[in-house]
Design a protein around this motif. Structure first.
Motif, PDB file in Angstrom:
ATOM      1  N   ARG A  46       0.846  -1.202   0.000  1.00  0.00           N
ATOM      2  CA  ARG A  46       0.000   0.000   0.000  1.00  0.00           C
ATOM      3  C   ARG A  46       0.876   1.244   0.000  1.00  0.00           C
ATOM      4  N   LYS A  47       0.591   2.177  -0.874  1.00  0.00           N
ATOM      5  CA  LYS A  47       1.358   3.413  -1.034  1.00  0.00           C
ATOM      6  C   LYS A  47       2.811   3.140  -1.429  1.00  0.00           C
ATOM      7  N   GLY A  48       3.059   1.994  -2.044  1.00  0.00           N
ATOM      8  CA  GLY A  48       4.414   1.673  -2.447  1.00  0.00           C
ATOM      9  C   GLY A  48       4.437   1.025  -3.816  1.00  0.00           C
ATOM     10  N   GLU A  49       5.542   0.413  -4.149  1.00  0.00           N
ATOM     11  CA  GLU A  49       5.671  -0.255  -5.438  1.00  0.00           C
ATOM     12  C   GLU A  49       6.429  -1.563  -5.286  1.00  0.00           C
ATOM     13  N   VAL A  61       8.983  -1.519  -2.123  1.00  0.00           N
ATOM     14  CA  VAL A  61       9.513  -0.170  -1.916  1.00  0.00           C
ATOM     15  C   VAL A  61       8.443   0.724  -1.297  1.00  0.00           C
ATOM     16  N   HIS A  62       8.787   1.346  -0.170  1.00  0.00           N
ATOM     17  CA  HIS A  62       7.889   2.254   0.546  1.00  0.00           C
ATOM     18  C   HIS A  62       8.477   3.665   0.472  1.00  0.00           C
ATOM     19  N   TRP A  63       7.824   4.528  -0.311  1.00  0.00           N
ATOM     20  CA  TRP A  63       8.262   5.915  -0.405  1.00  0.00           C
ATOM     21  C   TRP A  63       7.633   6.709   0.735  1.00  0.00           C
ATOM     22  N   PRO A  64       8.395   7.624   1.352  1.00  0.00           N
ATOM     23  CA  PRO A  64       7.844   8.376   2.485  1.00  0.00           C
ATOM     24  C   PRO A  64       6.728   9.312   2.040  1.00  0.00           C
ATOM     25  N   SER A  65       5.676   9.379   2.819  1.00  0.00           N
ATOM     26  CA  SER A  65       4.541  10.237   2.493  1.00  0.00           C
ATOM     27  C   SER A  65       4.959  11.705   2.506  1.00  0.00           C
ATOM     28  N   GLY A  91       6.749  -7.367   6.747  1.00  0.00           N
ATOM     29  CA  GLY A  91       7.249  -6.121   7.331  1.00  0.00           C
ATOM     30  C   GLY A  91       6.624  -4.873   6.756  1.00  0.00           C
ATOM     31  N   ASP A  92       5.573  -5.024   5.923  1.00  0.00           N
ATOM     32  CA  ASP A  92       4.983  -3.861   5.255  1.00  0.00           C
ATOM     33  C   ASP A  92       4.565  -2.763   6.231  1.00  0.00           C
ATOM     34  N   ARG A  93       3.838  -3.129   7.268  1.00  0.00           N
ATOM     35  CA  ARG A  93       3.326  -2.113   8.191  1.00  0.00           C
ATOM     36  C   ARG A  93       4.462  -1.385   8.889  1.00  0.00           C
ATOM     37  N   ALA A  94       5.434  -2.137   9.400  1.00  0.00           N
ATOM     38  CA  ALA A  94       6.559  -1.518  10.106  1.00  0.00           C
ATOM     39  C   ALA A  94       7.408  -0.676   9.155  1.00  0.00           C
ATOM     40  N   ASN A  95       7.590  -1.143   7.932  1.00  0.00           N
ATOM     41  CA  ASN A  95       8.411  -0.398   6.984  1.00  0.00           C
ATOM     42  C   ASN A  95       7.710   0.858   6.480  1.00  0.00           C
ATOM     43  N   ARG A  96       6.371   0.787   6.348  1.00  0.00           N
ATOM     44  CA  ARG A  96       5.614   1.991   5.994  1.00  0.00           C
ATOM     45  C   ARG A  96       5.771   3.048   7.087  1.00  0.00           C
ATOM     46  N   ARG A  97       5.653   2.605   8.323  1.00  0.00           N
ATOM     47  CA  ARG A  97       5.797   3.525   9.463  1.00  0.00           C
ATOM     48  C   ARG A  97       7.218   4.087   9.530  1.00  0.00           C
ATOM     49  N   ALA A  99       9.345   4.473   7.045  1.00  0.00           N
ATOM     50  CA  ALA A  99       9.547   5.414   5.943  1.00  0.00           C
ATOM     51  C   ALA A  99       8.992   6.790   6.293  1.00  0.00           C
ATOM     52  N   ASP A 100       7.794   6.824   6.855  1.00  0.00           N
ATOM     53  CA  ASP A 100       7.168   8.104   7.187  1.00  0.00           C
ATOM     54  C   ASP A 100       7.841   8.779   8.383  1.00  0.00           C
ATOM     55  N   THR A 101       8.277   7.986   9.346  1.00  0.00           N
ATOM     56  CA  THR A 101       8.933   8.551  10.527  1.00  0.00           C
ATOM     57  C   THR A 101      10.280   9.171  10.175  1.00  0.00           C
ATOM     58  N   LEU A 102      11.040   8.497   9.323  1.00  0.00           N
ATOM     59  CA  LEU A 102      12.379   8.970   8.973  1.00  0.00           C
ATOM     60  C   LEU A 102      12.396   9.869   7.743  1.00  0.00           C
ATOM     61  N   GLY A 103      11.291   9.913   6.993  1.00  0.00           N
ATOM     62  CA  GLY A 103      11.310  10.636   5.725  1.00  0.00           C
ATOM     63  C   GLY A 103      12.273   9.992   4.757  1.00  0.00           C
ATOM     64  N   ALA A 104      12.351   8.662   4.806  1.00  0.00           N
ATOM     65  CA  ALA A 104      13.313   7.913   3.999  1.00  0.00           C
ATOM     66  C   ALA A 104      12.605   6.865   3.151  1.00  0.00           C
ATOM     67  N   VAL A 105      13.233   6.488   2.052  1.00  0.00           N
ATOM     68  CA  VAL A 105      12.765   5.357   1.270  1.00  0.00           C
ATOM     69  C   VAL A 105      13.146   4.088   2.024  1.00  0.00           C
ATOM     70  N   VAL A 106      12.199   3.193   2.216  1.00  0.00           N
ATOM     71  CA  VAL A 106      12.492   1.920   2.863  1.00  0.00           C
ATOM     72  C   VAL A 106      12.118   0.811   1.885  1.00  0.00           C
ATOM     73  N   ALA A 107      13.079   0.018   1.504  1.00  0.00           N
ATOM     74  CA  ALA A 107      12.842  -1.072   0.562  1.00  0.00           C
ATOM     75  C   ALA A 107      13.187  -2.390   1.236  1.00  0.00           C
ATOM     76  N   SER A 108      12.320  -3.383   1.084  1.00  0.00           N
ATOM     77  CA  SER A 108      12.532  -4.697   1.700  1.00  0.00           C
ATOM     78  C   SER A 108      12.613  -5.755   0.619  1.00  0.00           C
ATOM     79  N   VAL A 109      13.645  -6.576   0.677  1.00  0.00           N
ATOM     80  CA  VAL A 109      13.908  -7.533  -0.395  1.00  0.00           C
ATOM     81  C   VAL A 109      13.371  -8.921  -0.059  1.00  0.00           C
ATOM     82  N   ASP A 110      12.615  -9.497  -1.000  1.00  0.00           N
ATOM     83  CA  ASP A 110      12.155 -10.887  -0.894  1.00  0.00           C
ATOM     84  C   ASP A 110      13.201 -11.771  -1.554  1.00  0.00           C
ATOM     85  N   TYR A 111      14.282 -12.005  -0.852  1.00  0.00           N
ATOM     86  CA  TYR A 111      15.373 -12.801  -1.406  1.00  0.00           C
ATOM     87  C   TYR A 111      14.938 -14.255  -1.592  1.00  0.00           C
TER      88      TYR A 111
END
Length: 305
Positions: A46-49, A61-65, A91-97, A99-111
Motif C-alpha cells: 500500500r502506497k508503495g511499489e 519499496v515504501h516511499w515516504p509520504s 514487514g509492510d506495516r513496520a516499513n511503511r511507518r 519510511a514516514d517517521t524517517l522521511g526515507a525510502v524503505v525497501a525490503s527484499v524478498d530474497y
C-alpha cells in the motif's frame, strides 16, 4: 535471571512468553510455514511499489509520504526467517511507518530461499537490492543504511562485509535486531537447549544454516557467515539489539566486541528477559515499543545529513 515477582526469567512486559513454542520452524513444518508466508507476496505494498530484480526476486519499496524530489535517505530492510522462511510482505506495516517517521525510502527484499536457492543466492539478491536502491535517482547514495532482524540481520551484516570489500557504496550504518551471525552456535546436537528459548532453538538453527550453506556447510565461504570473517575494519556505525534469553545473545555480543576492537562505532542494546523475536510476537509490549524506538533513532542518526 528473574525479572518478575513470580521468578519467571521473562521480562514482565512479555506476557505471552511462557505460552510460546521453543521454536517456530522445524524440518516437518518448514514447507507449510514458508507457503503461508508467501501469500500476497506478488501484490505491491500500500502506497508503495513492487520492483522485480534481475534474479526474479522482488523488492517492496515504501516511499515516504509527502517527500518529494531527489536526495532522499534510504534504508534497505532484510526480513528474518532463519534463512529458510519469511517474506518481505510481513514487514509492510513496520516499513511503511519507518519510511514516514524517517522521511526515507524503505525497501525490503524478498530474497530467494534455500534449499532451492542456497548461498550465495539470498545474499546476491540483497546485494542487487542495495545497488537498485543506492543508484535510484531519488536516493542520496551517501545516506543509505541496512537493517534486518534475525536471519535478515545476519544477511545485512554479510551484505555490509561485501559492500566494504567492493568499495562501490559507503553505507551510512547497519541496525541489526538479534542478528543470526554464526553457524557454530548450537552446532552440537547432543547439547540440550536452555529451557527459556522461544521461537528459535538449536535444532532450527542447525536446519537453517545447513540448508543455507548446503554443500559448503563444512567449510563456509568467507562472506557467508559474518562471525567467521577474519576482520571487521571498515564497517560503518553499527547498532545491535538482542535479548538475554535469545539463542543469539553470545554471538551478537562477541560480534559487537570485535567491531569495537576494530575501531567501529558500535552500540549493543541488551534487552533483559527478552526472547528471540519478542518485538514481533508481542509488538504492543512496552519493552518492544521501546526497542523499536531505539532502532528507529539509531537509523535516524545514521541517515542524518
Amino acid at each position: 535471571m528473574a525479572t518478575g515477582t513470580d521468578a519467571s526469567p521473562f521480562h514482565p512486559d512479555l506476557r505471552l512468553a511462557r505460552f510460546l513454542p521453543r521454536t517456530a520452524v522445524t524440518a516437518g513444518n518448514r514447507r507449510l510455514v514458508r507457503a503461508m508466508g508467501s501469500v500476497g507476496a506478488g501484490r505491491a505494498p500500500r502506497k508503495g511499489e513492487l520492483v522485480t530484480l534481475p534474479s526474479g526476486a522482488r523488492l517492496r519499496v515504501h516511499w515516504p509520504s509527502g517527500a518529494a524530489g531527489p536526495h532522499l535517505p534510504a534504508v534497505l530492510h532484510i526480513h528474518g526467517g532463519g534463512l529458510i522462511i519469511g517474506s518481505a510482505r510481513s514487514g509492510d506495516r513496520a516499513n511503511r511507518r519507518l519510511a514516514d517517521t524517517l522521511g526515507a525510502v524503505v525497501a525490503s527484499v524478498d530474497y530467494r530461499l534455500p534449499p532451492e536457492h542456497p548461498y550465495p543466492a539470498p545474499l546476491d539478491d540483497c546485494e542487487a537490492a542495495l545497488a537498485w536502491l543506492a543508484e535510484h535517482h531519488r536516493v542520496d547514495s551517501t545516506r543509505v543504511a541496512v537493517t534486518g532482524e534475525s536471519a535478515g540481520g545476519g544477511l545485512a551484516a554479510a551484505l555490509t562485509a561485501r559492500t566494504v570489500d567492493a568499495g562501490r557504496i559507503t553505507l551510512a550504518g547497519q541496525a541489526l535486531m538479534y542478528p543470526m551471525l554464526d553457524d557454530r552456535t548450537a552446532a552440537d546436537p547432543t547439547q540440550p537447549d536452555p529451557p527459556y528459548l522461544r521461537l528459535w532453538n538449536g535444532a532450527s538453527n542447525r536446519l537453517g544454516w545447513g540448508l543455507y550453506l548446503g554443500a559448503q556447510a563444512s567449510t563456509p565461504p568467507a562472506d557467508a557467515v559474518p562471525a567467521r570473517r577474519d576482520h571487521l575494519s571498515g564497517f560503518p556505525p553499527t547498532w545491535i539489539a538482542v535479548g538475554t534469553l535469545d539463542l543469539f545473545r553470545d554471538e551478537d555480543h562477541a560480534f559487537a566486541e570485535r567491531l569495537a576492537a576494530a575501531g567501529v562505532a558500535c552500540e549493543i542494546v541488551t534487552v533483559p528477559g527478552a526472547y528471540h523475536g519478542f518485538d514481533v510476537a508481542e509488538p504492543h509490549a512496552s519493552v518492544s515499543i521501546d526497542t523499536t524506538r531505539r532502532l528507529t533513532e539509531a537509523l535516524r542518526g545514521m541517515l542524518k545529513s
